[in-house]
Design a protein around this motif. Structure first.
Motif, mmCIF file in Angstrom:
data_model
loop_
_atom_site.group_PDB
_atom_site.id
_atom_site.type_symbol
_atom_site.label_atom_id
_atom_site.label_comp_id
_atom_site.label_asym_id
_atom_site.label_seq_id
_atom_site.Cartn_x
_atom_site.Cartn_y
_atom_site.Cartn_z
ATOM 1 N N UNK A 204 1.113 -1.060 -0.026
ATOM 2 C CA UNK A 204 -0.181 -0.092 -0.007
ATOM 3 C C UNK A 204 1.083 0.835 0.173
ATOM 4 N N UNK A 205 2.054 1.579 0.584
ATOM 5 C CA UNK A 205 3.032 2.081 1.113
ATOM 6 C C UNK A 205 3.165 2.527 -0.517
ATOM 7 N N UNK A 206 3.725 1.210 -1.525
ATOM 8 C CA UNK A 206 4.705 1.070 -2.221
ATOM 9 C C UNK A 206 3.533 2.871 -3.619
ATOM 10 N N UNK A 207 2.460 1.625 -3.682
ATOM 11 C CA UNK A 207 1.406 1.994 -4.321
ATOM 12 C C UNK A 207 1.056 3.486 -4.288
ATOM 13 N N UNK A 208 1.245 3.527 -2.459
ATOM 14 C CA UNK A 208 0.557 5.674 -2.763
ATOM 15 C C UNK A 208 2.042 6.406 -3.679
ATOM 16 N N UNK A 209 3.004 5.604 -2.614
ATOM 17 C CA UNK A 209 4.317 6.329 -3.404
ATOM 18 C C UNK A 209 3.961 6.444 -5.286
ATOM 19 N N UNK A 210 3.723 5.644 -5.702
ATOM 20 C CA UNK A 210 4.194 5.444 -7.029
ATOM 21 C C UNK A 210 3.118 6.654 -7.926
ATOM 22 N N UNK A 211 1.334 6.238 -6.987
ATOM 23 C CA UNK A 211 0.611 7.336 -7.589
ATOM 24 C C UNK A 211 1.043 8.837 -7.190
ATOM 25 N N UNK A 212 1.556 8.642 -5.934
ATOM 26 C CA UNK A 212 2.288 10.424 -5.905
ATOM 27 C C UNK A 212 3.284 11.088 -7.020
ATOM 28 N N UNK A 213 3.875 10.197 -7.686
ATOM 29 C CA UNK A 213 4.857 10.069 -8.304
ATOM 30 C C UNK A 213 4.855 10.581 -10.480
#
Length: 136
Positions: free
Chosen positions: A69-78
């Motif tokens: 979930x943290x990875x997805x959040x980071x990728x969406x932000x990028x």
């Protein structure tokens, strides 16, 4: 002897069950109970071990889910950041094209004006020559 009395008091007790009771001894019954108790304790320990393993697997999966979930959040932000940058670049290119188009139009207007001035100068020169010739 109490066990024998209990079994005899049951309605289904027959002569065959009383003959089987005579085969049981107090020592045999105690050993049977000890074996069963040991078996139950062993099963309980296996259940506890299995439960502990399942709980560890569950916590491992929960932590893996949280990291995903943290990875997805980071990728969406990028992705949002890159989309914003792309929009900014597109605006710059659009403005540059508009300025380029305007400057080309201005240059064409200036060239036309220069051509008109040149043609007017030539006409003036021709007219002056014609007047000189007339005077002569």
């Amino acid at each position: 002897m109490e066990v024998e009395d209990y079994l005899q008091s049951l309605p289904s007790a027959s002569s065959s069950s009383t003959s089987m009771l005579s085969a049981y001894t107090m020592e045999g019954v105690i050993q049977f109970l000890i074996r069963e108790t040991t078996k139950i304790e062993r099963e309980r320990e296996q259940w506890r071990d299995e439960r502990q393993q399942l709980l560890m697997g569950l916590s491992r999966l929960e932590s893996k889910k949280k990291s995903q979930e943290n990875l997805i959040h980071s990728l969406l932000r990028r992705i949002k950041m890159l989309e914003y940058s792309l929009d900014q670049e597109r605006e710059k290119i659009s403005k540059a094209k508009n300025k380029e188009g305007e400057s080309q139009k201005e240059m064409e207007i200036v060239e036309e004006e220069e051509e008109e001035e040149i043609s007017e100068d030539k006409q003036n020169q021709i007219e002056q020559q014609v007047e000189k010739e007339k005077k002569e």
